[in-house]
Design an enzyme around this catalytic site. Structure first.
Site, PDB file in Angstrom:
ATOM      1  N   GLU A 174       6.719   6.699 -12.319  1.00  0.00           N
ATOM      2  CA  GLU A 174       5.793   6.088 -13.290  1.00  0.00           C
ATOM      3  C   GLU A 174       6.504   5.817 -14.620  1.00  0.00           C
ATOM      4  O   GLU A 174       6.107   6.317 -15.689  1.00  0.00           O
ATOM      5  CB  GLU A 174       4.578   6.995 -13.522  1.00  0.00           C
ATOM      6  CG  GLU A 174       3.774   7.227 -12.260  1.00  0.00           C
ATOM      7  CD  GLU A 174       2.463   7.970 -12.460  1.00  0.00           C
ATOM      8  OE1 GLU A 174       1.538   7.767 -11.665  1.00  0.00           O
ATOM      9  OE2 GLU A 174       2.355   8.758 -13.411  1.00  0.00           O
ATOM     10  N   GLU A 366       1.717   6.682  -4.314  1.00  0.00           N
ATOM     11  CA  GLU A 366       0.726   7.685  -4.734  1.00  0.00           C
ATOM     12  C   GLU A 366      -0.644   7.050  -4.705  1.00  0.00           C
ATOM     13  O   GLU A 366      -0.814   5.925  -5.204  1.00  0.00           O
ATOM     14  CB  GLU A 366       0.970   8.178  -6.170  1.00  0.00           C
ATOM     15  CG  GLU A 366       2.107   9.133  -6.323  1.00  0.00           C
ATOM     16  CD  GLU A 366       2.219   9.697  -7.744  1.00  0.00           C
ATOM     17  OE1 GLU A 366       1.179   9.858  -8.409  1.00  0.00           O
ATOM     18  OE2 GLU A 366       3.353   9.952  -8.161  1.00  0.00           O
TER      19      GLU A 366
HETATM   20  C1  BGP Z   1       0.686  10.808 -11.321  1.00  0.00           C
HETATM   21  C2  BGP Z   1       1.906  11.634 -11.187  1.00  0.00           C
HETATM   22  C3  BGP Z   1       1.834  12.769 -10.258  1.00  0.00           C
HETATM   23  C4  BGP Z   1       0.475  13.326 -10.005  1.00  0.00           C
HETATM   24  C5  BGP Z   1      -0.649  12.335 -10.042  1.00  0.00           C
HETATM   25  C6  BGP Z   1      -2.024  12.924 -10.130  1.00  0.00           C
HETATM   26  O1  BGP Z   1       0.565  10.392 -12.632  1.00  0.00           O
HETATM   27  O2  BGP Z   1       3.014  10.856 -10.782  1.00  0.00           O
HETATM   28  O3  BGP Z   1       2.835  13.676 -10.597  1.00  0.00           O
HETATM   29  O4  BGP Z   1       0.242  14.571 -10.420  1.00  0.00           O
HETATM   30  O5  BGP Z   1      -0.526  11.393 -11.056  1.00  0.00           O
HETATM   31  O6  BGP Z   1      -2.275  13.300 -11.448  1.00  0.00           O
HETATM   32  P1  BGP Z   1      -2.859  14.702 -11.844  1.00  0.00           P
HETATM   33  O7  BGP Z   1      -1.984  15.710 -11.200  1.00  0.00           O
HETATM   34  O8  BGP Z   1      -2.802  14.725 -13.307  1.00  0.00           O
HETATM   35  O9  BGP Z   1      -4.237  14.700 -11.298  1.00  0.00           O
END
Ligand code: BGP
Length: 473
Positions: A174, A366
């Protein structure tokens, strides 16, 4: 004749995790500290001087010691691909050493052995919010040009060691999130409120050059390696048809597009240069930088997708919750328990937009629903979670992926986020769960770390086995 409504035969189905959120063993076998080790509350609380016991990431879900059991579970679901990150500070504990830490390298050899045993393709993120803490404190992270050299050495070490076994690589997770979270994403130690835009955009430039440079090194090591960028994707919709709102939404999208434009086209787009001019920012860009960006563009584009948002220039509206960034609330959409707008169609939009814009193969690396799960006793007496909400979320998103493929978009694969429950990146909670596999660990750090299959586990296994035919439109 209508377009085929199916996934390609070689579609890569799988899941994703990141070292700092699941490995644990934060100081084992010579590992150095990373920025995550001083972020016990993620981005919602203060940093600490040193690791503190309330930081759930220090132990994570102990994948470091349980990787065999965990990978066996992924294999049981039929995973074709597993996305994980390498912790930079396992390989170069401080980040500026000249020689890597052999014990750290050996750990990932063992993980790759295990994946190979089941024929699971690895997809490796080189830097996932895990800048070595020393680089942050001594160099101010990516604000310093010397980071490019440290990253090149780290990336070369990985390509040379694992390049025969790992074909797909992502440079920075990201990458556009550095605009909003300069410490977590870019290791920039200066507090966000004090960081000048000049320094922030210079840091971004260093990261973009480092990403292109890593692509060059990968292709030098082996022309078979495929390197992608990774973007946090959020479609921004105008809140109203007022042209000023339409323009505001376009501007918000361009903040994200910039990163893909440079990675794919090899140069800064005109709208971005104008933005710098308007802000009075002059970047230090060398001739070498320009050449590196132009000559070493990515092989594919990957992205995370959780939510969409609205933008407006005409109305006072409530800010939307969101994945590290967001505009204003979209009144037509439901939100998750953490306030992220649920918008499966937005995924089709992003896939089509990115394909139209860049014409590069796309990899969804993701996607998923962070939700509170309740452990119950299943029909066979073993604990499970009746996570139909998660199944619905993923089903509806995958149906839109299938639509996009029918639209002619080339999609390589799909790795759902947090396939095994892990510590949240934004809030550092265990209770924000994404997985098909429940991990018995609580926000207060208690729990046995036992793994249990949720109902989504069997559902995803069927989706993979049927190559998507079991999805419900
Ligand atoms: C993205 C990241 C991840 C992950 C996901 C979910 O921004 O790449 O590392 O964690 O989001 O976010 P969160 O864990 O804050 O719910």
């Amino acid at each position: 004749m209508s377009a085929p409504m199916t996934f390609p035969n070689d579609f890569l189905w799988g899941g994703a995790l990141a070292a700092n959120q699941y490995e644990g063993a934060y100081d084992a076998d010579g590992k150095g500290l990373s920025v995550q080790d001083v972020m016990p509350q993620g981005i919602v609380g203060p940093r600490t001087e040193a690791p503190t016991p309330d930081n759930l990431k220090l132990e994570g879900i102990d994948f470091y010691h349980r990787y065999k059991e965990d990978i066996a579970l992924l294999a049981e679901m039929g995973f074709k691909v597993f996305r994980f990150s390498i912790a930079w500070s396992r390989i170069f504990p401080k980040g500026d050493e000249t020689e890597p830490n052999e014990a750290g390298l050996a750990f990932y050899d063992r993980v790759l052995d295990e994946l190979e045993k089941y024929g699971i393709e690895p997809l490796v993120t080189i830097s996932h919010y895990e800048t070595p803490l020393h680089l942050s404190r001594e160099y101010n992270g990516w604000a310093d040009r010397r980071m490019i050299g440290f990253f090149e050495r780290y990336a070369r070490t990985l390509f040379e060691r694992y390049g025969r076994r790992v074909k797909y690589w992502l440079t920075f997770n990201e990458i556009n999130s550095v605009l909003h979270e300069p410490f977590m994403s870019g290791g920039i130690n200066t507090p966000k409120e004090e960081l000048s835009e000049q320094d922030l955009y210079q840091a971004i430039h260093h990261e973009l050059v480092a990403s292109a440079s890593a692509t060059r090194i990968a292709h030098e090591v082996s022309p078979d390696l495929k390197v992608g960028c990774m973007i946090l994707a959020i479609p921004f919709y105008p809140l109203t048809p007022d042209p000023r709102d339409v323009w505001a939404a376009k501007q918000a999208e361009r903040d994200n597009y910039t990163f893909g434009d440079v990675h794919v086209r090899g140069a800064y787009p005109g709208y971005f240069l104008r933005k710098l001019r308007d802000k009075g920012i002059e970047l230090d860009i060398t001739e070498d930088d320009r050449r590196t960006l132009a000559e070493h563009t990515v092989d594919f584009v990957s992205f995370s997708y959780y939510m969409s948002s609205c933008e407006t220039a005409t109305q006072e509206r409530e800010a939307s919750g969101g994945n590290l960034m967001g505009g204003v609330v979209n009144p037509t959409l439901e939100v998750s328990q953490w306030g992220w707008a649920i918008d499966p169609r937005g995924l089709r939009t992003i896939l089509n937009d990115y394909w139209d814009r860049w014409g590069k193969p796309l990899f969804i690396v993701e996607n998923g629903l962070g939700a509170r799960d309740e452990l119950i006793t299943g029909p066979d007496g073993t604990p499970t979670v009746a996570d139909d909400y998660r199944i619905d979320y993923m089903n509806d998103h995958l149906v839109q992926v299938r639509e996009a493929i029918a639209d002619g978009v080339q999609v390589i694969g799909y790795t759902s986020w947090g396939c095994i429950d892990c510590v949240s990146a934004s809030t550092a909670q265990m209770s924000k769960r994404y997985g098909f596999i429940y991990v018995d660990r609580n926000d207060d750090g208690t729990g046995t770390l036992e793994r249990y299959r949720k109902q989504s586990f069997g559902w995803y296994r069927d989706v993979i086995a049927s190559n998507g035919a079991s999805l419900k439109a």
